[in-house]
Design a protein around this motif. Structure first.
Motif, mmCIF file in Angstrom:
data_model
loop_
_atom_site.group_PDB
_atom_site.id
_atom_site.type_symbol
_atom_site.label_atom_id
_atom_site.label_comp_id
_atom_site.label_asym_id
_atom_site.label_seq_id
_atom_site.Cartn_x
_atom_site.Cartn_y
_atom_site.Cartn_z
ATOM 1 N N VAL A 57 0.840 -1.203 0.000
ATOM 2 C CA VAL A 57 0.000 0.000 0.000
ATOM 3 C C VAL A 57 0.873 1.251 0.000
ATOM 4 C CG1 VAL A 57 -1.683 1.336 1.320
ATOM 5 C CG2 VAL A 57 -1.970 -1.138 1.085
ATOM 6 N N HIS A 58 1.901 1.260 0.832
ATOM 7 C CA HIS A 58 2.808 2.402 0.863
ATOM 8 C C HIS A 58 3.458 2.617 -0.509
ATOM 9 C CE1 HIS A 58 3.469 1.588 5.458
ATOM 10 N NE2 HIS A 58 2.249 2.026 5.186
ATOM 11 N N ALA A 59 3.893 1.529 -1.112
ATOM 12 C CA ALA A 59 4.537 1.626 -2.421
ATOM 13 C C ALA A 59 3.561 2.147 -3.480
ATOM 14 C CB ALA A 59 5.092 0.264 -2.838
ATOM 15 N N LEU A 60 2.306 1.702 -3.397
ATOM 16 C CA LEU A 60 1.294 2.173 -4.349
ATOM 17 C C LEU A 60 1.087 3.673 -4.209
ATOM 18 C CD1 LEU A 60 -0.995 1.756 -6.405
ATOM 19 C CD2 LEU A 60 -2.507 1.207 -4.472
ATOM 20 N N ILE A 61 0.972 4.147 -2.975
ATOM 21 C CA ILE A 61 0.772 5.575 -2.743
ATOM 22 C C ILE A 61 1.925 6.373 -3.350
ATOM 23 C CG2 ILE A 61 0.662 7.377 -0.973
ATOM 24 C CD1 ILE A 61 -0.717 5.264 0.837
ATOM 25 N N GLU A 62 3.138 5.928 -3.120
ATOM 26 C CA GLU A 62 4.297 6.641 -3.649
ATOM 27 C C GLU A 62 4.340 6.580 -5.174
ATOM 28 O OE1 GLU A 62 8.094 5.984 -1.756
ATOM 29 O OE2 GLU A 62 7.125 5.294 0.091
ATOM 30 N N LYS A 108 0.957 11.389 -6.187
ATOM 31 C CA LYS A 108 0.098 12.517 -5.829
ATOM 32 C C LYS A 108 -0.018 12.709 -4.318
ATOM 33 C CE LYS A 108 -1.000 13.467 -10.075
ATOM 34 N NZ LYS A 108 -2.374 13.276 -10.584
ATOM 35 N N SER A 109 0.197 11.652 -3.577
ATOM 36 C CA SER A 109 0.004 11.686 -2.130
ATOM 37 C C SER A 109 1.251 11.179 -1.422
ATOM 38 C CB SER A 109 -1.189 10.801 -1.710
ATOM 39 O OG SER A 109 -2.333 11.028 -2.497
ATOM 40 N N SER A 110 1.358 11.529 -0.145
ATOM 41 C CA SER A 110 2.380 10.975 0.732
ATOM 42 C C SER A 110 1.672 10.219 1.847
ATOM 43 C CB SER A 110 3.243 12.092 1.338
ATOM 44 O OG SER A 110 3.922 12.813 0.326
ATOM 45 N N TRP A 111 2.298 9.126 2.311
ATOM 46 C CA TRP A 111 1.674 8.336 3.367
ATOM 47 C C TRP A 111 2.349 8.589 4.707
ATOM 48 C CZ3 TRP A 111 4.911 4.993 5.956
ATOM 49 C CH2 TRP A 111 6.073 4.577 5.300
#
Length: 334
Positions: free
Chosen positions: A139-144, A148-151
């Protein structure tokens, strides 16, 4: 990424988080996070729910119903949000969080607090043995990767009330028949957090400035946790510490209890076998027993330190929380 400062941002930059969406605001941890956000008075909080949801939501929330099978409803709900907080049960379908993250990227949400809420999955052995780490890292890798977003992930250890007052598969306590299973000698200390402490941590985190004003500004900011972890704790306590608290709260003595010992690694192995045979309680036992290994796995305070002071979190009283945990368990709230 080079340090950024608020003074260098374009006209219209907002150096604070105002609009926050919460998925799961009617759930266990989500309720306390939503309450603390509303209580602080610094945020406009939106609860994102399914059309058929019957969860009772805290007061003061703006409610938006979405259809997870229709991504456009999620995107519309997330437009204009400065942060998204995802709280879902570990049993929720993995693709649900993926859909939410993708929608948040499309809507341009800058900050996502991922659905982690637990132990330190930066420990590769814990990540593997609890069977949850790979999912969280993906999930973290997908966000990065979406760009567009930071986790931000909150590492809080196990929830104290839930774990102590609930099923003996968690901390080994059975208050109905006054029995306790100690893992090894019961002296391995791990970090625990109350739901209230988690709620305060999230609300206080998103009350920080996004960026320092300039190079001279050393105050804490949200950006210092970009794509990283926030470590908090209510207590560092062993089963023996908790048992001492239980005895004080209940007015009982050790002779009033049936106590047995179990090798924690054997408990873990048996739990894995039970899970393979379809017994879902095995997952609960493997998760808890693995974190009680005497290798420091559950003591993130020692390995990573805590951000309690940075976030202005209060000290909590162990006996007070033990009493609450027992009462909640007796009422079937855990």
């Amino acid at each position: 990424m080079a340090q950024q400062y608020a003074k260098d941002q374009p006209h219209g930059f907002k150096n604070h988080v105002e609009n926050i969406a919460v998925v799961g605001a009617g759930g266990r941890i989500g309720e306390y996070i939503a309450k603390e956000l509303v209580k602080g008075g610094k945020h406009k909080v939106t609860a994102i729910t399914r059309p058929d949801s019957t969860s009772k939501l805290p007061e003061g929330l703006h409610i938006v119903k979405v259809d997870y099978n229709n991504p456009s409803t999620l995107v519309d709900a997330l437009r204009g949000q400065d942060a998204l907080i995802i709280t879902m049960a570990v049993t929720a379908p993995p693709d649900t969080e993926t859909k939410i993250v993708q929608a948040a990227a499309e809507a341009g949400v800058p900050w996502i607090m991922a659905n982690d809420w637990g132990v330190d999955y930066t420990n590769p052995d814990v990540a593997r043995d609890t069977m949850l780490g790979e999912r969280r890292h993906k999930v973290h890798a997908l966000i990065e990767s979406l760009g567009k977003s930071s986790w931000i992930s909150l590492v809080c250890g196990f929830w104290y009330d839930f774990s102590l007052g609930g099923s003996p598969a968690r901390y080994g306590f059975d208050f109905g028949d006054r029995s306790l299973t100690l893992f090894d000698d019961g002296n391995t200390k791990i970090n625990h957090s109350t739901w209230e402490q988690c709620g305060r941590a999230v609300a206080n985190l998103f009350s920080l400035k996004v960026l320092p004003d300039d190079a001279s500004d050393k105050s804490p900011t949200i950006s210092q946790f970009r794509n990283n972890y926030v470590y908090i704790s209510s207590f560092l306590a062993s089963q023996r510490d908790m048992f001492d608290s239980v005895l004080r709260v209940t007015g009982t003595s050790e002779k009033d209890w049936t106590i047995k010992h179990e090798d924690v690694k054997e408990r873990y192995k048996k739990a894995v076998e039970d899970l393979k045979s379809g017994n879902m309680e095995g997952f609960v036992r493997l998760l808890y027993s693995r974190v009680f290994y005497p290798d420091g796995s559950g003591n993130h305070e020692a390995s990573k330190g805590l951000h309690n002071d940075v976030l202005g979190l209060p000290k909590e009283d162990l006996d007070e929380r033990t009493k609450i945990a027992i009462e909640r368990g007796e009422k079937g709230l855990l």
